[in-house]
Design a protein around this motif. Structure first.
Motif, PDB file in Angstrom:
ATOM      1  N   LEU A   1       0.820  -1.213   0.000  1.00 22.52           N
ATOM      2  CA  LEU A   1       0.000   0.000   0.000  1.00 22.52           C
ATOM      3  C   LEU A   1       0.853   1.262   0.000  1.00 22.52           C
ATOM      4  CD1 LEU A   1      -2.788  -1.144   2.473  1.00 22.52           C
ATOM      5  CD2 LEU A   1      -3.048  -0.711   0.026  1.00 22.52           C
ATOM      6  N   ALA A   2       2.093   1.165   0.469  1.00 22.46           N
ATOM      7  CA  ALA A   2       3.002   2.311   0.381  1.00 22.46           C
ATOM      8  C   ALA A   2       3.339   2.614  -1.075  1.00 22.46           C
ATOM      9  CB  ALA A   2       4.278   2.033   1.172  1.00 22.46           C
ATOM     10  N   GLU A   3       3.365   1.559  -1.906  1.00 25.18           N
ATOM     11  CA  GLU A   3       3.658   1.727  -3.329  1.00 25.18           C
ATOM     12  C   GLU A   3       2.397   1.940  -4.152  1.00 25.18           C
ATOM     13  OE1 GLU A   3       5.614  -1.857  -4.319  1.00 25.18           O
ATOM     14  OE2 GLU A   3       7.298  -1.559  -2.940  1.00 25.18           O
ATOM     15  N   ARG A   4       1.328   1.211  -3.766  1.00 23.79           N
ATOM     16  CA  ARG A   4       0.064   1.262  -4.524  1.00 23.79           C
ATOM     17  C   ARG A   4      -1.095   1.418  -3.539  1.00 23.79           C
ATOM     18  NH1 ARG A   4      -0.054  -4.303  -7.240  1.00 23.79           N
ATOM     19  NH2 ARG A   4      -2.228  -3.638  -7.564  1.00 23.79           N
ATOM     20  N   PRO A   5      -1.453   2.660  -3.194  1.00 25.61           N
ATOM     21  CA  PRO A   5      -2.513   2.874  -2.199  1.00 25.61           C
ATOM     22  C   PRO A   5      -3.860   2.284  -2.587  1.00 25.61           C
ATOM     23  CG  PRO A   5      -1.273   4.893  -2.572  1.00 25.61           C
ATOM     24  CD  PRO A   5      -0.831   3.922  -3.622  1.00 25.61           C
ATOM     25  N   ASP A   6      -4.054   2.005  -3.885  1.00 28.44           N
ATOM     26  CA  ASP A   6      -5.329   1.439  -4.339  1.00 28.44           C
ATOM     27  C   ASP A   6      -5.294  -0.082  -4.453  1.00 28.44           C
ATOM     28  OD1 ASP A   6      -3.551   1.362  -6.440  1.00 28.44           O
ATOM     29  OD2 ASP A   6      -5.019   1.948  -7.969  1.00 28.44           O
TER      30      ASP A   6
ATOM     31  N   PHE B   1       3.610   9.862   6.813  1.00 22.52           N
ATOM     32  CA  PHE B   1       2.509  10.196   5.914  1.00 22.52           C
ATOM     33  C   PHE B   1       2.975  10.134   4.458  1.00 22.52           C
ATOM     34  CE2 PHE B   1      -0.261  13.179   3.667  1.00 22.52           C
ATOM     35  CZ  PHE B   1      -1.516  12.812   4.144  1.00 22.52           C
ATOM     36  N   GLU B   2       4.179  10.661   4.205  1.00 24.17           N
ATOM     37  CA  GLU B   2       4.721  10.671   2.840  1.00 24.17           C
ATOM     38  C   GLU B   2       4.992   9.254   2.346  1.00 24.17           C
ATOM     39  OE1 GLU B   2       8.079  13.180   0.350  1.00 24.17           O
ATOM     40  OE2 GLU B   2       8.360  12.840   2.491  1.00 24.17           O
ATOM     41  N   ARG B   3       5.456   8.384   3.242  1.00 20.24           N
ATOM     42  CA  ARG B   3       5.765   7.006   2.855  1.00 20.24           C
ATOM     43  C   ARG B   3       4.514   6.137   2.775  1.00 20.24           C
ATOM     44  NH1 ARG B   3      10.103   7.377   6.697  1.00 20.24           N
ATOM     45  NH2 ARG B   3       9.004   5.956   8.097  1.00 20.24           N
ATOM     46  N   ASN B   4       3.417   6.603   3.369  1.00 20.66           N
ATOM     47  CA  ASN B   4       2.203   5.791   3.436  1.00 20.66           C
ATOM     48  C   ASN B   4       0.980   6.595   2.995  1.00 20.66           C
ATOM     49  OD1 ASN B   4       3.194   3.209   5.035  1.00 20.66           O
ATOM     50  ND2 ASN B   4       4.057   4.975   6.084  1.00 20.66           N
ATOM     51  N   PRO B   5       0.882   6.900   1.700  1.00 23.56           N
ATOM     52  CA  PRO B   5      -0.241   7.704   1.210  1.00 23.56           C
ATOM     53  C   PRO B   5      -1.599   7.054   1.417  1.00 23.56           C
ATOM     54  CG  PRO B   5       1.006   6.778  -0.635  1.00 23.56           C
ATOM     55  CD  PRO B   5       1.811   6.532   0.610  1.00 23.56           C
ATOM     56  N   VAL B   6      -1.618   5.761   1.730  1.00 25.79           N
ATOM     57  CA  VAL B   6      -2.894   5.089   1.968  1.00 25.79           C
ATOM     58  C   VAL B   6      -3.618   5.701   3.165  1.00 25.79           C
ATOM     59  CG1 VAL B   6      -1.965   3.323   3.529  1.00 25.79           C
ATOM     60  CG2 VAL B   6      -3.988   2.815   2.154  1.00 25.79           C
ATOM     61  N   LEU B   7      -2.905   6.397   4.037  1.00 24.05           N
ATOM     62  CA  LEU B   7      -3.534   7.030   5.198  1.00 24.05           C
ATOM     63  C   LEU B   7      -4.588   8.046   4.778  1.00 24.05           C
ATOM     64  CD1 LEU B   7      -0.424   7.586   7.498  1.00 24.05           C
ATOM     65  CD2 LEU B   7      -2.155   5.808   7.670  1.00 24.05           C
ATOM     66  N   LEU B   8      -4.472   8.561   3.553  1.00 22.15           N
ATOM     67  CA  LEU B   8      -5.475   9.512   3.060  1.00 22.15           C
ATOM     68  C   LEU B   8      -6.838   8.862   2.909  1.00 22.15           C
ATOM     69  CD1 LEU B   8      -3.394  11.364   0.319  1.00 22.15           C
ATOM     70  CD2 LEU B   8      -4.247  12.355   2.441  1.00 22.15           C
ATOM     71  N   GLN B   9      -6.873   7.534   2.775  1.00 19.85           N
ATOM     72  CA  GLN B   9      -8.143   6.843   2.575  1.00 19.85           C
ATOM     73  C   GLN B   9      -8.897   6.641   3.885  1.00 19.85           C
ATOM     74  OE1 GLN B   9      -7.750   3.253   0.206  1.00 19.85           O
ATOM     75  NE2 GLN B   9      -5.940   4.054  -0.814  1.00 19.85           N
TER      76      GLN B   9
END
Length: 207
Positions: free
Chosen positions: A36-41, A109-117
């Motif tokens: 998910l760090a590479e592909r949040p979707d 946050f920068e390394r784990n953009p999935v947190l935006l979801q």
């Protein structure tokens, strides 16, 4: 227990199955954090493949993708809290500690953009608030320390400043999520706004 098992055999099997299940769950969570760090979707099937388990195994452990995302957020929050503990132990000033905590949070946050979801639903928002309670307690302690030492403006109450600093962090995250700011821009303006809110910029610029 089968006709070929003794009670002692059954007792040994249950802990082994629990240990196997825990290892499987950890493997899925490790894979989810990486992918998910590479592909949040990334979906459950992709995460299952990365963990070398079946999709049914992932669902058995986490129920839904949202449930898995919450577990990922808990893992990341735990890492952040451990880093914050280490940063706070070096005897730095309240201001240095707060800025370091923000930097730790934004690097994660920068390394784990999935947190935006996360937090997009009422249930997610409630869980997100509970997850941030230890951070709020830490901020309260640091702001009270800074007010007592004269680093920060002592007029606003510490709870108000904690709420305001937290709201600034959420606003910065929202700007990144809406693609109106990069992570770097949001982090810079969050730092600047935090300094102004705490009265640091005004105090440092006074003659």
């Amino acid at each position: 227990m089968t006709a070929f098992e003794t009670p002692g055999d059954s007792t040994r099997v249950r802990p082994r199955r629990r240990a196997d299940a825990e290892r499987s769950r950890t493997a899925v969570l490790d894979a989810a954090v990486r992918l998910l760090a590479e592909r949040p979707d990334a979906g459950m099937a992709a995460i299952a493949g990365a963990a070398n388990v079946t999709r049914q195994t992932v669902y058995a452990h986490f129920g839904t993708r949202d449930g898995l995302l919450e577990a990922v957020a808990d893992r990341i929050t735990g890492e952040a809290m451990a880093a914050m503990d280490e940063a706070e132990e070096d005897g730095s000033t309240a201001l240095d500690a707060i800025l370091r905590l923000q930097d730790i949070g934004w690097r994660l946050f920068e390394r784990n953009p999935v947190l935006l979801q996360l937090g997009s639903t009422r249930a997610g928002a409630d869980v997100d608030r509970a997850r941030h309670e230890p951070v709020a307690a830490r901020l309260t302690r640091l702001i009270e320390k800074g007010q007592a030492s004269g680093e920060f403006d002592s007029a606003p109450s510490a709870p108000w400043l904690v709420a305001a600093v937290t709201a600034l962090g959420h606003a910065a995250g929202d700007e990144v999520g809406a693609d109106r700011m990069s992570v770097e821009e949001a982090a810079t303006w969050l730092r600047t706004s935090t300094l102004a809110l705490l009265g640091v910029r005004l105090r440092n610029s006074a003659p």
